[in-house]
Design a protein around this motif. Structure first.
Motif, PDB file in Angstrom:
ATOM      1  N   THR A  57       0.817  -1.211   0.000  1.00 37.01           N
ATOM      2  CA  THR A  57       0.000   0.000   0.000  1.00 37.01           C
ATOM      3  C   THR A  57       0.852   1.262   0.000  1.00 37.01           C
ATOM      4  OG1 THR A  57      -0.178  -0.003   2.394  1.00 37.01           O
ATOM      5  CG2 THR A  57      -1.930  -1.104   1.182  1.00 37.01           C
ATOM      6  N   ARG A  58       2.132   1.120   0.325  1.00 39.21           N
ATOM      7  CA  ARG A  58       2.985   2.307   0.413  1.00 39.21           C
ATOM      8  C   ARG A  58       4.028   2.396  -0.690  1.00 39.21           C
ATOM      9  NH1 ARG A  58       2.308   6.152   4.752  1.00 39.21           N
ATOM     10  NH2 ARG A  58       0.381   5.399   5.614  1.00 39.21           N
ATOM     11  N   THR A  60       6.031   2.531  -4.187  1.00 35.77           N
ATOM     12  CA  THR A  60       5.941   2.988  -5.574  1.00 35.77           C
ATOM     13  C   THR A  60       6.849   2.063  -6.365  1.00 35.77           C
ATOM     14  OG1 THR A  60       5.583   5.249  -4.887  1.00 35.77           O
ATOM     15  CG2 THR A  60       6.336   4.924  -7.136  1.00 35.77           C
TER      16      THR A  60
ATOM     17  N   HIS B  13      11.395   3.665   0.456  1.00 36.58           N
ATOM     18  CA  HIS B  13      10.204   4.317   0.968  1.00 36.58           C
ATOM     19  C   HIS B  13       9.266   4.686  -0.164  1.00 36.58           C
ATOM     20  CE1 HIS B  13       7.920   7.306   3.384  1.00 36.58           C
ATOM     21  NE2 HIS B  13       8.037   6.314   4.219  1.00 36.58           N
ATOM     22  N   CYS B  14       8.084   5.121   0.208  1.00 31.88           N
ATOM     23  CA  CYS B  14       6.989   5.340  -0.734  1.00 31.88           C
ATOM     24  C   CYS B  14       7.366   6.200  -1.944  1.00 31.88           C
ATOM     25  CB  CYS B  14       5.815   5.941   0.014  1.00 31.88           C
ATOM     26  SG  CYS B  14       6.271   7.335   1.058  1.00 31.88           S
ATOM     27  N   ASP B  15       6.606   7.220  -2.225  1.00 31.71           N
ATOM     28  CA  ASP B  15       6.806   7.966  -3.457  1.00 31.71           C
ATOM     29  C   ASP B  15       8.002   8.893  -3.385  1.00 31.71           C
ATOM     30  OD1 ASP B  15       4.501   6.752  -3.856  1.00 31.71           O
ATOM     31  OD2 ASP B  15       3.351   8.506  -4.440  1.00 31.71           O
ATOM     32  N   ILE B  16       8.677   9.031  -4.505  1.00 29.02           N
ATOM     33  CA  ILE B  16       9.760  10.003  -4.631  1.00 29.02           C
ATOM     34  C   ILE B  16       9.286  11.026  -5.648  1.00 29.02           C
ATOM     35  CG2 ILE B  16      12.170  10.368  -5.249  1.00 29.02           C
ATOM     36  CD1 ILE B  16      12.003   8.448  -2.977  1.00 29.02           C
ATOM     37  N   PRO B  17       9.119  12.284  -5.388  1.00 28.91           N
ATOM     38  CA  PRO B  17       9.252  12.874  -4.062  1.00 28.91           C
ATOM     39  C   PRO B  17       8.206  12.283  -3.110  1.00 28.91           C
ATOM     40  CG  PRO B  17       8.888  14.543  -5.764  1.00 28.91           C
ATOM     41  CD  PRO B  17       8.656  13.231  -6.382  1.00 28.91           C
ATOM     42  N   ASP B  86      -2.505   8.930  -7.006  1.00 25.96           N
ATOM     43  CA  ASP B  86      -1.241   8.636  -6.322  1.00 25.96           C
ATOM     44  C   ASP B  86      -1.413   7.789  -5.067  1.00 25.96           C
ATOM     45  OD1 ASP B  86      -0.294  10.269  -8.248  1.00 25.96           O
ATOM     46  OD2 ASP B  86       0.343  11.888  -6.940  1.00 25.96           O
ATOM     47  N   LYS B  89      -4.237   2.551  -4.435  1.00 23.91           N
ATOM     48  CA  LYS B  89      -3.526   1.562  -5.240  1.00 23.91           C
ATOM     49  C   LYS B  89      -4.492   0.445  -5.647  1.00 23.91           C
ATOM     50  CE  LYS B  89       0.790   3.160  -4.387  1.00 23.91           C
ATOM     51  NZ  LYS B  89       0.529   4.322  -3.595  1.00 23.91           N
ATOM     52  N   LYS B  91      -4.660  -2.440  -4.878  1.00 22.80           N
ATOM     53  CA  LYS B  91      -5.055  -3.237  -3.709  1.00 22.80           C
ATOM     54  C   LYS B  91      -6.308  -2.673  -3.016  1.00 22.80           C
ATOM     55  CE  LYS B  91      -3.425  -4.904   0.658  1.00 22.80           C
ATOM     56  NZ  LYS B  91      -2.389  -4.945   1.665  1.00 22.80           N
ATOM     57  N   HIS B  92      -6.412  -1.330  -3.031  1.00 22.13           N
ATOM     58  CA  HIS B  92      -7.554  -0.700  -2.360  1.00 22.13           C
ATOM     59  C   HIS B  92      -8.881  -1.007  -3.043  1.00 22.13           C
ATOM     60  CE1 HIS B  92      -4.345   2.189  -0.814  1.00 22.13           C
ATOM     61  NE2 HIS B  92      -4.804   1.557   0.238  1.00 22.13           N
ATOM     62  N   GLU B 140      -6.047   4.016   5.300  1.00 22.88           N
ATOM     63  CA  GLU B 140      -4.901   4.320   6.152  1.00 22.88           C
ATOM     64  C   GLU B 140      -4.886   3.399   7.360  1.00 22.88           C
ATOM     65  OE1 GLU B 140      -2.188   7.283   6.390  1.00 22.88           O
ATOM     66  OE2 GLU B 140      -2.419   5.901   4.726  1.00 22.88           O
ATOM     67  N   SER B 143      -3.677  -0.110   6.592  1.00 21.04           N
ATOM     68  CA  SER B 143      -2.268  -0.284   6.230  1.00 21.04           C
ATOM     69  C   SER B 143      -1.343   0.151   7.366  1.00 21.04           C
ATOM     70  CB  SER B 143      -1.944   0.522   4.967  1.00 21.04           C
ATOM     71  OG  SER B 143      -2.032   1.890   5.247  1.00 21.04           O
TER      72      SER B 143
END
Lengths: 89, 148
Positions: A57-58, A60, B13-17, B86, B89, B91-92, B140, B143
């Motif tokens: 879920t987190r 990218t 980690h998640c998104d960049i930025p 963004d 996903k 999965k949701h 939220e 997860s």
């Protein structure tokens, strides 16, 4: 990559060795190649690798930037040595 | 040897930025649209005997309300689309199979609030945004165990 790899974890990455589905690899992030990213190979074929983070879920990953080329892969994770030694991640 | 064993950082980690997502912005924006629509509706119309100043003041105030309403309706649409593209996903979709419909509906209502400017349209927008904000909170929550 939680829960497999936590922030600050240290792993040994080698450029040799055949990459298989399930391996964790390091490669330059598409669109931001100066950043290296670490993800797991979900599937692979002649067009490239599909990678995903374990924290779905987190993360990218290929779901956003598509497949990545085998040629850009920096290496694969052999084991974690910090904070705990683990062969299988 | 040094080159062989160099240490480098790999981001996972998640998104960049890095994407930090929240639902406050859409709720605040929808609430602002509603408040402006209410103020527009309540603004007293200058009658036949009104002075020029009163007429100018009326139009000035109305224009300001409209401007803020437009701005926040736009912001609301923009932020809903950011959450949709963004944050949510594939999965949701199991958890919220109607996320696409709800986003479609809410963003259309942003346009309706702009176009019509009625309290009714703003109310509909608030309700639709509330549903998306709820979905975000539930997603939220589910997860949370995998948070960094």
């Amino acid at each position: 990559m939680a829960p497999s790899l936590r922030e600050g974890a240290r792993v040994l990455v080698t450029s040799f060795g055949r990459k298989r589905v399930g391996d964790i690899i390091v490669f330059p992030l598409p669109h931001y190649p100066e950043t290296q990213t670490i993800k797991r190979i979900i599937s692979m074929d002649e067009t490239g690798l599909v990678v995903e983070g374990d924290n779905l879920t987190r993360s990218t990953d290929s779901r956003h930037y598509g497949t990545i080329s085998k040629d850009v892969v920096i290496g694969k994770v052999q084991f974690q040595y910090y904070p705990k030694f683990r062969w299988y991640i | 040897m040094k080159k062989l064993f160099q240490t480098r950082t790999a981001e996972a980690h998640c998104d960049i930025p890095c994407g930090v997502y929240e639902n406050d912005t859409i709720k605040h924006a929808a609430e602002t649209v509603f408040k402006m629509a209410t103020k527009m509706h309540d603004l007293e119309f200058p009658g036949d005997g009104a002075t020029k100043e009163e007429v100018v003041s009326y139009h000035n105030t109305m224009a300001r309300y409209v401007q803020v309403k437009e701005e926040y309706a736009h912001k609301c649409k923009e932020q809903i689309l950011i959450l949709w593209t963004d944050y949510f996903k594939p999965k949701h979709l199991d958890q919220f199979p109607d996320v696409h419909d709800k986003v479609w509906n809410a963003t259309k209502l942003c346009s309706k609030a702009k176009r019509e400017g009625t309290v009714e349209a703003a109310k509909e927008l608030k309700a639709a945004v509330g549903e998306i904000a709820d979905m975000f909170e539930k997603a939220e929550g589910s997860s949370a165990t995998y948070n960094y």
